[in-house]
Scaffold this motif. Structure first.
Motif, PDB file in Angstrom:
ATOM      1  N   MET A  38      31.857  37.581  38.733  1.00  0.00           N
ATOM      2  CA  MET A  38      32.853  38.639  38.535  1.00  0.00           C
ATOM      3  C   MET A  38      32.270  40.014  38.820  1.00  0.00           C
ATOM      4  O   MET A  38      32.960  40.888  39.363  1.00  0.00           O
ATOM      5  CB  MET A  38      33.400  38.574  37.112  1.00  0.00           C
ATOM      6  N   ASP A  39      31.011  40.215  38.488  1.00  0.00           N
ATOM      7  CA  ASP A  39      30.363  41.493  38.800  1.00  0.00           C
ATOM      8  C   ASP A  39      30.339  41.719  40.310  1.00  0.00           C
ATOM      9  O   ASP A  39      30.583  42.834  40.791  1.00  0.00           O
ATOM     10  CB  ASP A  39      28.937  41.516  38.252  1.00  0.00           C
ATOM     11  N   ARG A  42      33.928  42.502  41.543  1.00  0.00           N
ATOM     12  CA  ARG A  42      34.376  43.846  41.170  1.00  0.00           C
ATOM     13  C   ARG A  42      33.718  44.925  42.024  1.00  0.00           C
ATOM     14  O   ARG A  42      34.273  46.018  42.190  1.00  0.00           O
ATOM     15  CB  ARG A  42      34.094  44.089  39.696  1.00  0.00           C
ATOM     16  N   ALA A  43      32.548  44.618  42.556  1.00  0.00           N
ATOM     17  CA  ALA A  43      31.806  45.605  43.351  1.00  0.00           C
ATOM     18  C   ALA A  43      32.108  45.516  44.845  1.00  0.00           C
ATOM     19  O   ALA A  43      31.565  46.288  45.635  1.00  0.00           O
ATOM     20  CB  ALA A  43      30.306  45.418  43.122  1.00  0.00           C
ATOM     21  N   LYS A  56      39.943  43.185  49.108  1.00  0.00           N
ATOM     22  CA  LYS A  56      40.202  44.321  48.216  1.00  0.00           C
ATOM     23  C   LYS A  56      41.139  43.906  47.083  1.00  0.00           C
ATOM     24  O   LYS A  56      40.926  44.267  45.912  1.00  0.00           O
ATOM     25  CB  LYS A  56      40.812  45.470  49.017  1.00  0.00           C
ATOM     26  N   SER A  59      39.217  41.860  44.613  1.00  0.00           N
ATOM     27  CA  SER A  59      38.350  42.724  43.814  1.00  0.00           C
ATOM     28  C   SER A  59      39.145  43.448  42.736  1.00  0.00           C
ATOM     29  O   SER A  59      38.712  43.558  41.577  1.00  0.00           O
ATOM     30  CB  SER A  59      37.646  43.742  44.720  1.00  0.00           C
ATOM     31  N   GLU A  60      40.332  43.912  43.100  1.00  0.00           N
ATOM     32  CA  GLU A  60      41.185  44.597  42.134  1.00  0.00           C
ATOM     33  C   GLU A  60      41.641  43.641  41.033  1.00  0.00           C
ATOM     34  O   GLU A  60      41.699  44.012  39.849  1.00  0.00           O
ATOM     35  CB  GLU A  60      42.387  45.209  42.846  1.00  0.00           C
ATOM     36  N   ALA A  62      39.988  41.149  39.986  1.00  0.00           N
ATOM     37  CA  ALA A  62      38.819  40.850  39.156  1.00  0.00           C
ATOM     38  C   ALA A  62      38.554  41.957  38.134  1.00  0.00           C
ATOM     39  O   ALA A  62      37.950  41.694  37.088  1.00  0.00           O
ATOM     40  CB  ALA A  62      37.587  40.667  40.046  1.00  0.00           C
ATOM     41  N   GLN A  63      39.002  43.168  38.423  1.00  0.00           N
ATOM     42  CA  GLN A  63      38.734  44.288  37.518  1.00  0.00           C
ATOM     43  C   GLN A  63      39.302  44.026  36.125  1.00  0.00           C
ATOM     44  O   GLN A  63      38.680  44.367  35.112  1.00  0.00           O
ATOM     45  CB  GLN A  63      39.343  45.589  38.079  1.00  0.00           C
ATOM     46  N   SER A  64      40.482  43.445  36.072  1.00  0.00           N
ATOM     47  CA  SER A  64      41.149  43.238  34.781  1.00  0.00           C
ATOM     48  C   SER A  64      41.050  41.798  34.291  1.00  0.00           C
ATOM     49  O   SER A  64      41.618  41.448  33.254  1.00  0.00           O
ATOM     50  CB  SER A  64      42.628  43.628  34.899  1.00  0.00           C
ATOM     51  N   ASN A  66      39.266  38.387  32.769  1.00  0.00           N
ATOM     52  CA  ASN A  66      38.284  38.051  31.746  1.00  0.00           C
ATOM     53  C   ASN A  66      37.724  36.663  32.026  1.00  0.00           C
ATOM     54  O   ASN A  66      38.483  35.732  32.308  1.00  0.00           O
ATOM     55  CB  ASN A  66      38.956  38.091  30.373  1.00  0.00           C
ATOM     56  N   PHE A 179      44.571  36.476  39.186  1.00  0.00           N
ATOM     57  CA  PHE A 179      43.288  36.364  39.872  1.00  0.00           C
ATOM     58  C   PHE A 179      43.341  35.244  40.909  1.00  0.00           C
ATOM     59  O   PHE A 179      42.970  35.444  42.079  1.00  0.00           O
ATOM     60  CB  PHE A 179      42.167  36.098  38.865  1.00  0.00           C
TER      61      PHE A 179
END
Length: 202
Positions: A38-39, A42-43, A56, A59-60, A62-64, A66, A179
């Motif tokens: 996930m890190d 997100r990057a 993209k 990635s977005e 993945a930001q929210s 868990n 996701f």
């Protein structure tokens, strides 16, 4: 999911990029992502190409997301009590049943290509994750020498393009996991771009 060797080969940068995406999507569909995965997601940074926009979006998403919730979502989508919301196997999409003729044909082709299922893997070889990882290995030469484009195209056409677009469309459309909807969209873009590229090369 497939048995790969530790061999490495020099391949063209564009082929290395293709292999990375195949492996990337395959591993996300093989098991829920770890905190480290996930890190990385997100990057991610990407361009404005069709593939870049799909990355993209993932990635977005993945930001929210868990990690623990994704385990539950993965289970609901692909495993369930008796069966998950989606059945990620080629035989099922092509025939409506598991372990049918498409799986036998896949096993025959894998045998010719020197690909074997790892002893620790219990799922049939026509799981979408395994097939994407097979393509990754064919491109990189993980099963021997890198496969020629005609060999890659034959495997892709017979065992992925024949049903994966429908699977990825279903995955994108489900409402259980935003996701995994983004994973489905990325997989759909990958298959569409590969279909187009093989068509131009043929």
């Amino acid at each position: 999911m497939s048995q790969m060797t530790s061999q490495t080969h020099a391949i063209a940068p564009e082929d290395a990029d293709r292999a990375v995406i195949y492996g990337f999507v395959g591993r996300l569909l093989q098991a829920p992502p770890s905190a480290g995965d996930m890190d990385v997601l997100r990057a991610l940074t990407a361009d404005e190409t069709e593939m870049g926009l799909a990355l993209k979006s993932l990635s977005e998403a993945a930001q929210s997301a868990n990690v623990n919730s994704l385990k539950d979502e993965y289970n609901a989508l692909f495993i369930g009590l008796g069966r998950g919301e989606l059945v990620p196997y080629g035989s099922f999409y092509l025939t409506g049943f598991l372990n049918e003729k498409p799986l036998a044909e896949l096993r025959a082709d894998m045998g010719v290509l020197g690909i074997a299922r790892a002893d620790t893997v219990k799922e049939p070889e026509d799981h979408i994750a395994a097939l994407l990882q097979c393509m990754e290995g064919l491109i990189t030469g993980a099963f021997g020498e890198p496969a020629t484009l005609p060999i890659q195209e034959k495997f892709f056409t017979c065992h992925i393009a024949s049903w994966a677009p429908h699977f990825f469309k279903d995955l994108t459309a489900q409402n259980t996991s935003a996701f995994y909807a983004a994973v489905g969209a990325l997989g759909g873009v990958l298959v569409a771009l590969e279909t187009e590229a093989f068509g131009m090369a043929g």
